[in-house]
Enzyme design. Structure first.
Site: not given
Ligand code: PDD
Length: 287
Positions: A33, A151, A183, A207
Site C-alpha cells: 500500500y 510497505k 521507527e 520503512l
C-alpha cells in the site's frame, strides 16, 4: 456524503465497492500500500510514493497491474470526485483473488492484482493542533517481520503498538530492536542533539519513508547536520528535541518518551522549522 472509490478500473460509491473473500490481501495480508497526502487539492511527493510502490511490488514478485502507469490520473480523479482539499489517498494492491485459498502464489496469467484506492478527507491536516503541542510516546519491543522496508498491509503489530500507547494514555509508540529504536508504529523516528538531526540508517529494519527522504534533503539544503545511525531510548530521552515524519503527520514534534520530558516539553525550534520548510517546499512542487 458517500465517497467515490476506485476498484479495479471502476469509480464506484463506497457502498457498492466489493473485493472477493478469496482475495490474498484479505486471507494472507499479501498486499502492498501507499498513503499520499493531499494539500491544496494536490498530491504531495507523488513520484516518491509511486517509485516505492513499484519497489514493493518487485520485492514481493507481485505482478504489476495494468493501471500502474495511470495511477497519477486515478489519484487526481479521486481528489476531484470527492472534492478533497486536505487529506490522504490510500492505495492498496494485492496479489488478487484466485479460486481458492492456497499458500502458493496464484498464476499471474489467470489471477490479476486487485487495485483499490480511496480518499480520506482531513480538513486542517497541515494545521494540526498536535503539531503545536507535540506528541507523547512510549517504547515497545519491535515484533514485526524482518522486511519492514516493503510497505505491506501486515499492520497488526503496529496497530497493537498504537493500542498499547493509547492504553498508557499516550499518542504513539517507538519500536526498539536489540536496544536501538527502529521507527514509530507508522512513522520514522528522529532526535536532535547539539543541532544534529539523528535518524536510523536505511536497511530492511525500517520503512524508507518518503517524507524522511524529503525532510533530510531539505535539512541538508538548509545546512543542518544529519547523522543516519541507530540511537537508543536513553539517548533520545537526553536529546534536545525529537520528532516523527510520515505522509499523514509531515513533521510532528515528540515531547515525551516513556514519561521523560524531551527538552522543554514543548515542540523544539528545529522540528518546528523543519515542519514549516517541508510543508512550504512540498506545496510548491505538489501535483
Ligand atoms: N505510514 N514507517 C512506517 C512503519 C510507516 O507505516 C510509515 C508510513 C512511515 C513513513 O513513511 P512515509 O513518510 O512514506 O509516509 C515510516 C503511513 C502513513 C500509514 O501507514 O498510514
Amino acid at each position: 456524503m458517500t465517497r467515490t472509490v476506485y476498484v479495479n478500473g471502476e469509480y464506484l460509491p463506497e457502498t457498492e465497492a466489493k473485493v472477493s473473500i478469496f482475495d490474498r490481501g484479505f486471507l494472507m495480508a499479501d498486499g502492498v500500500y501507499e498513503v499520499t497526502s493531499v494539500l491544496d487539492g494536490k498530491l504531495i511527493d507523488f513520484d516518491g510514493h509511486a517509485k516505492r510502490l513499484e519497489r514493493s511490488l518487485r520485492e514481493l514478485d507481485m505482478p504489476h497491474p495494468d493501471v500502474l502507469p495511470d495511477l497519477l490520473d486515478v489519484h487526481r480523479e479521486l481528489v476531484r470526485l470527492n472534492g478533497i482539499e486536505e487529506g490522504m489517498i490510500y492505495l492498496q494492491i494485492t496479489r488478487g483473488a484466485p479460486d481458492d485459498r492456497d499458500f502458493v502464489f496464484p498464476d499471474p496469467e489467470t489471477t490479476k492484482p486487485t487495485v483499490v484506492l480511496f480518499t480520506q478527507n482531513k480538513p486542517g491536516l497541515a494545521n494540526s493542533p498536535a503539531a503545536k503541542k507535540g506528541i507523547k510516546i512510549i517504547s515497545i519491543e519491535d515484533q514485526r517481520w524482518a522486511r519492514r522496508d516493503i510497505k505491506t498491509v501486515q499492520l497488526l503489530f503496529p496497530s497493537m503498538g498504537k493500542m498499547m500507547a493509547k492504553a498508557a494514555g499516550k499518542d504513539d509508540a517507538w519500536m526498539v530492536e536489540d536496544g536501538a529504536v527502529t521507527e514509530g508504529t507508522s512513522n520514522n523516528a528522529y532526535i536532535i542533539k547539539d543541532n544534529t538531526i539523528i535518524t536510523r540508517h536505511l536497511g530492511n529494519e525500517i520503512l524508507h519513508g518518503i517524507t524522511r527522504a524529503a525532510v533530510l534533503r531539505f535539512a541538508k539544503e538548509a545546512q543542518m547536520k544529519v547523522e543516519e545511525r541507530s540511537f537508543t531510548i536513553a539517548e533520545a530521552q537526553e536529546a534536545d528535541e525529537a520528532f516523527i515524519t510520515s505522509a499523514s503527520t509531515f513533521v510532528m514534534p515528540v515531547v515525551e518518551i516513556d514519561d521523560v520530558t524531551i527538552g522543554t516539553g514543548t515542540p523544539g525550534p528545529i522540528a518546528a522549522r523543519l515542519r514549516e520548510i517541508y510543508l512550504d517546499e512540498s506545496r510548491k512542487v505538489a501535483v
